[in-house]
Design a protein around this motif. Structure first.
Motif, short mmCIF file in Angstrom:
data_model
loop_
_atom_site.label_atom_id
_atom_site.label_comp_id
_atom_site.label_asym_id
_atom_site.label_seq_id
_atom_site.Cartn_x
_atom_site.Cartn_y
_atom_site.Cartn_z
N ASP A 11 114.92 4.78 -31.06
CA ASP A 11 115.21 4.42 -29.67
C ASP A 11 115.86 3.04 -29.71
O ASP A 11 115.21 2.06 -30.09
CB ASP A 11 113.88 4.37 -28.89
CG ASP A 11 114.10 4.01 -27.43
OD1 ASP A 11 115.06 3.26 -27.13
OD2 ASP A 11 113.29 4.47 -26.59
N VAL A 64 115.05 13.91 -27.54
CA VAL A 64 115.97 13.06 -26.77
C VAL A 64 116.03 13.53 -25.32
O VAL A 64 115.98 12.73 -24.39
CB VAL A 64 117.38 13.06 -27.41
CG1 VAL A 64 118.38 12.34 -26.51
CG2 VAL A 64 117.35 12.41 -28.79
N GLU A 70 115.08 11.21 -22.28
CA GLU A 70 116.14 10.90 -21.31
C GLU A 70 115.61 11.19 -19.92
O GLU A 70 115.87 10.46 -18.98
CB GLU A 70 117.36 11.77 -21.57
CG GLU A 70 118.22 11.30 -22.72
CD GLU A 70 119.18 10.22 -22.29
OE1 GLU A 70 120.11 10.54 -21.55
OE2 GLU A 70 119.01 9.07 -22.71
N LYS A 71 114.89 12.34 -19.81
CA LYS A 71 114.39 12.75 -18.50
C LYS A 71 113.35 11.78 -17.97
O LYS A 71 113.29 11.50 -16.80
CB LYS A 71 113.80 14.16 -18.59
CG LYS A 71 114.70 15.18 -17.93
CD LYS A 71 114.01 16.50 -17.78
CE LYS A 71 114.92 17.60 -18.29
NZ LYS A 71 114.26 18.53 -19.18
N ASP A 131 124.42 9.26 -25.25
CA ASP A 131 122.98 9.51 -25.31
C ASP A 131 122.48 9.47 -26.76
O ASP A 131 121.42 8.94 -27.05
CB ASP A 131 122.64 10.89 -24.73
CG ASP A 131 123.11 11.04 -23.29
OD1 ASP A 131 122.92 10.09 -22.51
OD2 ASP A 131 123.68 12.11 -22.96
N ARG A 156 122.08 5.35 -26.78
CA ARG A 156 120.68 5.18 -26.36
C ARG A 156 119.73 5.54 -27.50
O ARG A 156 118.74 4.88 -27.73
CB ARG A 156 120.46 6.10 -25.14
CG ARG A 156 119.13 6.03 -24.50
CD ARG A 156 118.94 4.69 -23.80
NE ARG A 156 117.60 4.62 -23.24
CZ ARG A 156 116.50 4.34 -23.95
NH1 ARG A 156 116.61 4.10 -25.23
NH2 ARG A 156 115.32 4.32 -23.37
N LEU A 208 123.96 16.76 -23.65
CA LEU A 208 123.90 15.34 -24.00
C LEU A 208 125.30 14.84 -24.39
O LEU A 208 126.11 15.60 -24.93
CB LEU A 208 122.95 15.12 -25.18
CG LEU A 208 121.47 15.39 -24.90
CD1 LEU A 208 120.69 15.42 -26.22
CD2 LEU A 208 120.90 14.33 -23.96
#
Ligand code: HAM
Length: 416
Positions: free
Chosen positions: A391, A409, A413-414, A327, A377, A353
């Motif tokens: 990003d 983050v 991510e969500k 992540d 990511r 993460l």
């Protein structure tokens, strides 16, 4: 220079790149077998030698030639487990599990040891994924075992699978048949290989397994156990087959199917893969109704299987398993930012993460390249006066307070 030490013949190291595929097999087992009510069991890597001598059978290759047997400091004869069924039956008896609701079902993913000639797909330490259902003679359990195994092989991606199926009947039927077969073999003794001739008394069934041309010719006319089953055993076998037919599972009836373990009774099966060479057996199993009694427990019917991990993976070919996604990669732009970067990675892992921090002192450019290699990511570049969050997919980046890296983050991510 001192001579280099290598791993013993027939063993191998599981390196992180290989581990991902094995993890995927284990996860499939947990999902499929766990979901069907099987609980995980682990037993010791070594057991009293007597367990295998009695359980697997004194006349088998495993017991005669392949066991790693040693004496411990107290003078006990111990053996590295060559298979898992006898140890699990031992555990079942030892823990009084016949008092639990039956059948008691187990699955395992463990390594086993056999001193065999090492070659592709055959190791001296190898791993099996197996399952045992102890305490029911119902043909539903046999069929369930076979279907769960088929589902597992499918989930792992094992190619060109074939299922061979047979029934051995009970010990009594086999004893009568054995005499008939021995008499037949003696009548044709001059055409048999020496090995088969020497085993007429000990293990005449193995004659069906021989490669020797003369023996094979003789065996074509040999009486078959499948034609000698008692009515009750024949009915049991027909019920298992009917359940497999209902489930549309293809199989070949193979009345000459032989497996290298003595404890089987009634249903017997083996999955092979044509994608493999000589060692084509991927998985096998069957019913072993007499084993627990033979090990000193109450008479208890049981059935199970084991699949070889190495052979499953070989027969599945190279279908890649995704590496663990990263992540967040935390890079640092200055030496002074090393500690804060280290702290952010740690906090990020606590927040759930998958986070890594630069560990090799690369230049900033080298760090970004490493983040790219890992497929991270997001990358946070921590400097002396703040951080930049990039990003990696969109290429967008923004300057942020170091304390905001993790919440940002997590939020993104969500929303992905
Ligand atoms: P097995 O046929 O001896 O059965 O072994 C099961 C599987 O383990 C084989 O089909 C093969 O894939 C793998 N295997 C065996 N030996 C080796 C080796 N030397 N190297 C690599 N793979 C190997 C049993 O062990 C029974 N306990 C199965 C069972 C469970 N029957 C009832 N319940």
């Amino acid at each position: 220079m001192s001579p280099r030490i290598q791993a013993p013949r027939g063993t191998y190291d599981v390196l992180p790149d290989d581990a991902a595929r094995r993890d995927a097999v284990e996860a499939a087992a947990r999902r499929i077998l766990g979901g069907a009510g099987y609980g995980r069991i682990e037993t010791p890597a070594f057991e009293a030698t007597e367990l295998f001598a009695r359980g697997v059978g004194a006349s088998t290759d495993i017991v005669q030639k392949e066991m790693y047997t040693f004496e411990d400091g107290g003078g006990r004869s111990l053996t590295l487990r060559p298979e898992g069924t006898a140890p699990i039956c031992r555990a079942y008896v030892e823990h009084g599990m016949s008092r639990l609701p039956q059948p008691v079902r187990f699955w395992y993913f463990e390594s086993f040891f056999r001193y065999e000639r090492a070659q592709a797909g055959r190791y001296r330490q190898f791993w099996q994924l197996g399952a045992e259902a102890i305490g029911s003679a119902d043909p539903l359990v046999d069929a369930e075992c076979i279907l769960l195994l088929a589902e597992l092989l499918d989930a792992v991606g094992v190619r060109e699978v074939r299922l061979r199926l047979s029934s051995l009947g009970t010990a009594e039927t086999r004893a009568v048949y054995r005499e008939e077969l021995q008499a037949y073999l003696r009548r044709h003794e001059d055409q048999l290989s020496e090995e088969v001739r020497n085993r007429i008394d000990l293990n005449p069934l193995r004659a069906f397994d021989a490669d020797h041309p003369g023996t094979r010719e003789v065996m074509r006319g040999a009486p078959l156990l499948l034609d000698r089953l008692s009515d009750e055993d024949a009915e049991h076998f027909a019920a298992v087959r009917a359940l497999l037919d209902d489930a549309d599972l293809q199989y070949e009836l193979d009345p000459t199917l032989v497996r290298g373990l003595d404890y089987y009774a009634r249903t017997l099966f083996e999955f092979t893969s044509d994608a493999l060479g000589a060692q084509s057996g991927v998985a096998g199993g069957g019913r072993y109704d007499g084993l627990i009694e033979q090990l000193g427990g109450p008479a208890t019917p049981a059935v199970g299987f084991a699949a070889g991990i190495e052979r499953m993976l070989l027969a599945a070919g190279e279908h890649p398993v995704a590496a663990m996604p990263v992540d967040l990669y935390v890079a640092y732009a200055t030496d002074g930012a090393r500690h804060p970067a280290f702290g952010i990675a740690r906090e990020a892992r606590r927040a759930g993460l998958a986070a890594q921090v630069e560990l090799a002192g690369r230049s900033l450019k080298g760090q970004l390249r490493q983040a790219g290699r890992l497929g991270a990511r997001f990358v946070a570049i921590v400097g002396d006066d703040g951080a930049t969050l990039r990003d990696m997919e969109s290429g967008e980046q923004e300057d942020v307070e170091p304390g905001r890296v993790i919440p940002l983050v997590l939020r993104r991510e969500k929303s992905l």
